[in-house]
Design a protein around this motif. Sequence first.
Motif, PDB file in Angstrom:
ATOM      1  N   ALA A 193      -8.461   8.827  66.830  1.00 23.17           N
ATOM      2  CA  ALA A 193      -9.814   8.394  67.181  1.00 23.17           C
ATOM      3  C   ALA A 193     -10.072   7.057  66.492  1.00 23.17           C
ATOM      4  O   ALA A 193      -9.371   6.681  65.554  1.00 23.17           O
ATOM      5  N   ALA A 194     -11.060   6.336  66.973  1.00 24.45           N
ATOM      6  CA  ALA A 194     -11.356   5.014  66.416  1.00 24.45           C
ATOM      7  C   ALA A 194     -11.669   5.118  64.928  1.00 24.45           C
ATOM      8  O   ALA A 194     -12.548   5.885  64.525  1.00 24.45           O
ATOM      9  N   THR A 195     -10.936   4.384  64.122  1.00 18.13           N
ATOM     10  CA  THR A 195     -11.153   4.378  62.674  1.00 18.13           C
ATOM     11  C   THR A 195     -10.870   2.989  62.119  1.00 18.13           C
ATOM     12  O   THR A 195     -10.075   2.231  62.684  1.00 18.13           O
ATOM     13  N   ASN A 196     -11.546   2.632  61.036  1.00 17.89           N
ATOM     14  CA  ASN A 196     -11.382   1.322  60.418  1.00 17.89           C
ATOM     15  C   ASN A 196     -10.117   1.305  59.566  1.00 17.89           C
ATOM     16  O   ASN A 196      -9.948   2.155  58.683  1.00 17.89           O
ATOM     17  N   VAL A 197      -9.236   0.351  59.832  1.00 14.80           N
ATOM     18  CA  VAL A 197      -7.960   0.244  59.129  1.00 14.80           C
ATOM     19  C   VAL A 197      -7.878  -1.119  58.464  1.00 14.80           C
ATOM     20  O   VAL A 197      -8.155  -2.144  59.085  1.00 14.80           O
ATOM     21  N   THR A 198      -7.497  -1.122  57.196  1.00 17.25           N
ATOM     22  CA  THR A 198      -7.314  -2.362  56.448  1.00 17.25           C
ATOM     23  C   THR A 198      -5.911  -2.397  55.868  1.00 17.25           C
ATOM     24  O   THR A 198      -5.439  -1.390  55.334  1.00 17.25           O
ATOM     25  N   ILE A 199      -5.245  -3.534  55.996  1.00 20.31           N
ATOM     26  CA  ILE A 199      -3.928  -3.728  55.403  1.00 20.31           C
ATOM     27  C   ILE A 199      -4.025  -4.871  54.404  1.00 20.31           C
ATOM     28  O   ILE A 199      -4.465  -5.965  54.750  1.00 20.31           O
ATOM     29  N   THR A 200      -3.629  -4.595  53.160  1.00 15.64           N
ATOM     30  CA  THR A 200      -3.673  -5.615  52.123  1.00 15.64           C
ATOM     31  C   THR A 200      -2.312  -5.737  51.453  1.00 15.64           C
ATOM     32  O   THR A 200      -1.508  -4.794  51.461  1.00 15.64           O
ATOM     33  N   THR A 201      -2.040  -6.900  50.871  1.00 15.70           N
ATOM     34  CA  THR A 201      -0.850  -7.063  50.043  1.00 15.70           C
ATOM     35  C   THR A 201      -1.124  -6.453  48.677  1.00 15.70           C
ATOM     36  O   THR A 201      -2.259  -6.104  48.343  1.00 15.70           O
ATOM     37  N   THR A 202      -0.090  -6.344  47.855  1.00 16.35           N
ATOM     38  CA  THR A 202      -0.276  -5.799  46.512  1.00 16.35           C
ATOM     39  C   THR A 202      -1.076  -6.756  45.630  1.00 16.35           C
ATOM     40  O   THR A 202      -1.538  -6.368  44.559  1.00 16.35           O
ATOM     41  N   ASP A 203      -1.244  -7.998  46.080  1.00 19.27           N
ATOM     42  CA  ASP A 203      -2.086  -8.961  45.367  1.00 19.27           C
ATOM     43  C   ASP A 203      -3.549  -8.867  45.778  1.00 19.27           C
ATOM     44  O   ASP A 203      -4.388  -9.635  45.304  1.00 19.27           O
ATOM     45  N   GLY A 204      -3.854  -7.940  46.708  1.00 18.11           N
ATOM     46  CA  GLY A 204      -5.231  -7.749  47.125  1.00 18.11           C
ATOM     47  C   GLY A 204      -5.679  -8.635  48.272  1.00 18.11           C
ATOM     48  O   GLY A 204      -6.864  -8.697  48.588  1.00 18.11           O
ATOM     49  N   ILE A 205      -4.743  -9.324  48.938  1.00 16.88           N
ATOM     50  CA  ILE A 205      -5.094 -10.197  50.050  1.00 16.88           C
ATOM     51  C   ILE A 205      -5.112  -9.384  51.345  1.00 16.88           C
ATOM     52  O   ILE A 205      -4.137  -8.720  51.687  1.00 16.88           O
ATOM     53  N   THR A 206      -6.218  -9.411  52.057  1.00 17.72           N
ATOM     54  CA  THR A 206      -6.351  -8.672  53.311  1.00 17.72           C
ATOM     55  C   THR A 206      -5.672  -9.443  54.442  1.00 17.72           C
ATOM     56  O   THR A 206      -6.017 -10.587  54.711  1.00 17.72           O
ATOM     57  N   VAL A 207      -4.704  -8.786  55.099  1.00 22.20           N
ATOM     58  CA  VAL A 207      -3.992  -9.425  56.202  1.00 22.20           C
ATOM     59  C   VAL A 207      -4.369  -8.829  57.544  1.00 22.20           C
ATOM     60  O   VAL A 207      -4.056  -9.381  58.598  1.00 22.20           O
ATOM     61  N   PHE A 208      -5.055  -7.684  57.523  1.00 24.33           N
ATOM     62  CA  PHE A 208      -5.497  -7.050  58.762  1.00 24.33           C
ATOM     63  C   PHE A 208      -6.675  -6.161  58.434  1.00 24.33           C
ATOM     64  O   PHE A 208      -6.665  -5.420  57.445  1.00 24.33           O
ATOM     65  N   SER A 209      -7.730  -6.228  59.261  1.00 26.48           N
ATOM     66  CA  SER A 209      -8.891  -5.361  59.066  1.00 26.48           C
ATOM     67  C   SER A 209      -9.602  -5.217  60.401  1.00 26.48           C
ATOM     68  O   SER A 209     -10.371  -6.087  60.806  1.00 26.48           O
ATOM     69  N   GLU A 210      -9.322  -4.119  61.090  1.00 28.32           N
ATOM     70  CA  GLU A 210      -9.916  -3.885  62.404  1.00 28.32           C
ATOM     71  C   GLU A 210     -10.058  -2.391  62.647  1.00 28.32           C
ATOM     72  O   GLU A 210      -9.474  -1.563  61.954  1.00 28.32           O
ATOM     73  N   ARG A 211     -10.798  -2.059  63.687  1.00 32.49           N
ATOM     74  CA  ARG A 211     -10.923  -0.679  64.137  1.00 32.49           C
ATOM     75  C   ARG A 211      -9.748  -0.361  65.066  1.00 32.49           C
ATOM     76  O   ARG A 211      -9.472  -1.106  66.006  1.00 32.49           O
ATOM     77  N   VAL A 212      -9.040   0.729  64.790  1.00 34.04           N
ATOM     78  CA  VAL A 212      -7.861   1.108  65.559  1.00 34.04           C
ATOM     79  C   VAL A 212      -8.121   2.439  66.252  1.00 34.04           C
ATOM     80  O   VAL A 212      -8.584   3.394  65.635  1.00 34.04           O
ATOM     81  N   ASP A 213      -7.815   2.484  67.531  1.00 36.98           N
ATOM     82  CA  ASP A 213      -7.936   3.710  68.314  1.00 36.98           C
ATOM     83  C   ASP A 213      -6.661   3.855  69.135  1.00 36.98           C
ATOM     84  O   ASP A 213      -6.431   3.114  70.090  1.00 36.98           O
ATOM     85  N   GLY A 214      -5.799   4.790  68.734  1.00 35.94           N
ATOM     86  CA  GLY A 214      -4.496   4.930  69.388  1.00 35.94           C
ATOM     87  C   GLY A 214      -3.397   4.336  68.529  1.00 35.94           C
ATOM     88  O   GLY A 214      -3.429   4.427  67.299  1.00 35.94           O
ATOM     89  N   ASN A 215      -2.406   3.713  69.175  1.00 35.00           N
ATOM     90  CA  ASN A 215      -1.268   3.133  68.471  1.00 35.00           C
ATOM     91  C   ASN A 215      -1.406   1.625  68.394  1.00 35.00           C
ATOM     92  O   ASN A 215      -1.815   0.974  69.351  1.00 35.00           O
ATOM     93  N   ARG A 216      -1.042   1.055  67.256  1.00 31.09           N
ATOM     94  CA  ARG A 216      -1.105  -0.396  67.072  1.00 31.09           C
ATOM     95  C   ARG A 216       0.089  -0.828  66.223  1.00 31.09           C
ATOM     96  O   ARG A 216       0.266  -0.359  65.100  1.00 31.09           O
ATOM     97  N   SER A 217       0.923  -1.718  66.754  1.00 34.23           N
ATOM     98  CA  SER A 217       2.068  -2.257  66.028  1.00 34.23           C
ATOM     99  C   SER A 217       1.759  -3.690  65.615  1.00 34.23           C
ATOM    100  O   SER A 217       1.315  -4.502  66.442  1.00 34.23           O
ATOM    101  N   LEU A 218       2.010  -4.005  64.352  1.00 31.35           N
ATOM    102  CA  LEU A 218       1.634  -5.299  63.794  1.00 31.35           C
ATOM    103  C   LEU A 218       2.847  -5.950  63.137  1.00 31.35           C
ATOM    104  O   LEU A 218       3.511  -5.337  62.289  1.00 31.35           O
ATOM    105  N   ARG A 219       3.135  -7.198  63.516  1.00 34.23           N
ATOM    106  CA  ARG A 219       4.222  -7.942  62.905  1.00 34.23           C
ATOM    107  C   ARG A 219       3.813  -8.362  61.495  1.00 34.23           C
ATOM    108  O   ARG A 219       2.743  -8.915  61.288  1.00 34.23           O
ATOM    109  N   MET A 220       4.686  -8.103  60.518  1.00 30.99           N
ATOM    110  CA  MET A 220       4.394  -8.427  59.126  1.00 30.99           C
ATOM    111  C   MET A 220       5.621  -9.040  58.456  1.00 30.99           C
ATOM    112  O   MET A 220       6.752  -8.596  58.700  1.00 30.99           O
ATOM    113  N   PRO A 221       5.413 -10.059  57.596  1.00 33.10           N
ATOM    114  CA  PRO A 221       6.525 -10.570  56.796  1.00 33.10           C
ATOM    115  C   PRO A 221       7.016  -9.494  55.833  1.00 33.10           C
ATOM    116  O   PRO A 221       6.300  -8.523  55.544  1.00 33.10           O
ATOM    117  N   SER A 222       8.221  -9.645  55.329  1.00 33.33           N
ATOM    118  CA  SER A 222       8.746  -8.675  54.380  1.00 33.33           C
ATOM    119  C   SER A 222       7.875  -8.639  53.130  1.00 33.33           C
ATOM    120  O   SER A 222       7.347  -9.657  52.672  1.00 33.33           O
TER     121      SER A 222
END
Length: 332
Positions: A286-315
């Motif tokens: 179901a639609a939910t707010n998803v945030t992706i941050t680095t270990t340094d606390g930098i937000t690289v993704f912050s959106e509402r996700v409903d279903g499947n979402r694939s995101l390209r990320m550096p190593s």
Amino acid sequence: MKNFIISMSIICVALSAASQEPGNLVHDGIKYKWNERTYDVSVEQIISSPATTSKLIIPPYIEVSMSHPLGGIEGTFTVSGIEPKAFSNINVDSIYLPPTIRELTPGALADCNARYISLPSQLMTIQQNAVTGLQHLDSLIIPEGVKIISPNAIILSEQTGGSMCTYLELPSTLTYIGNWGLSGFKNLKKLRIRATTPPEATEESFGHAFYQALPIDGDVLMAIRGDLEVPQGSLDAYRNHPGWGAAFDNITEYSTAGIDTPVAAPGNVGFQATSSRGCITVKSTAATNVTITTTDGITVFSERVDGNRSLRMPSGVYIVSAPGRSVKLAVQ
């Protein structure tokens, strides 16, 4: 109803080919205020039609070309602040604020109807009355880097029913919460804090944030609402703290071992995050707010996700967070 996204495809946004007068910088339905002293701009007003805006992304920089009594002013300038009630009563579902804003000043997020607000990833301070009247917000994540929540800083709703917000997350960098710094979370189910050392706070720091008045034998008493989750190994520190221990009756630990926490997302929402080579995949029932941050606390993704979402990320190593759940993932 036709929806559109106020966004930015490149790092700078050109305001206009023609020069504009100082104090009247408008582009894509956003009016900016020019600061002659600091040579930067702040968001002053959202003037696009409320009926057509569903997602609002504020750019970190704008290109300015305007007339001035001392001569023309041109260049790329930083969006560094928000004027009082800039987002007041606009009809948006989500607002995304740029990392160039380091401080939320009084009235910055007052009377906004958004359900989700992505706070600046480089935010450090939330001043008094900066976040008020956000009755429709369903969750709030204070980003890593924030150290100070001033007195009366976040008052989500003073109405009887309180805010719709059910989940609040505080960062590991937090050191201080002033009296009534967090208030109006009357429907909150869970507060999670990432700081292993309890930030300076008193029982009054939480105001009526997590309380509900209940009549018992004719007397009105304040009963706690919501649970406090603290990092593994810090349970005693919070329980014995004169502020945190007095404000919360139910304090539990969550795992910080980098494995998916056992806490279910609110409303039995199924949530899963996995990594593969160069990619993070998020799955939600179901639609939910998803945030992706680095270990340094930098937000690289912050959106509402409903279903499947694939995101390209550096190593690297990332923390994927949704209300009530957190996963640490390594991307090769």
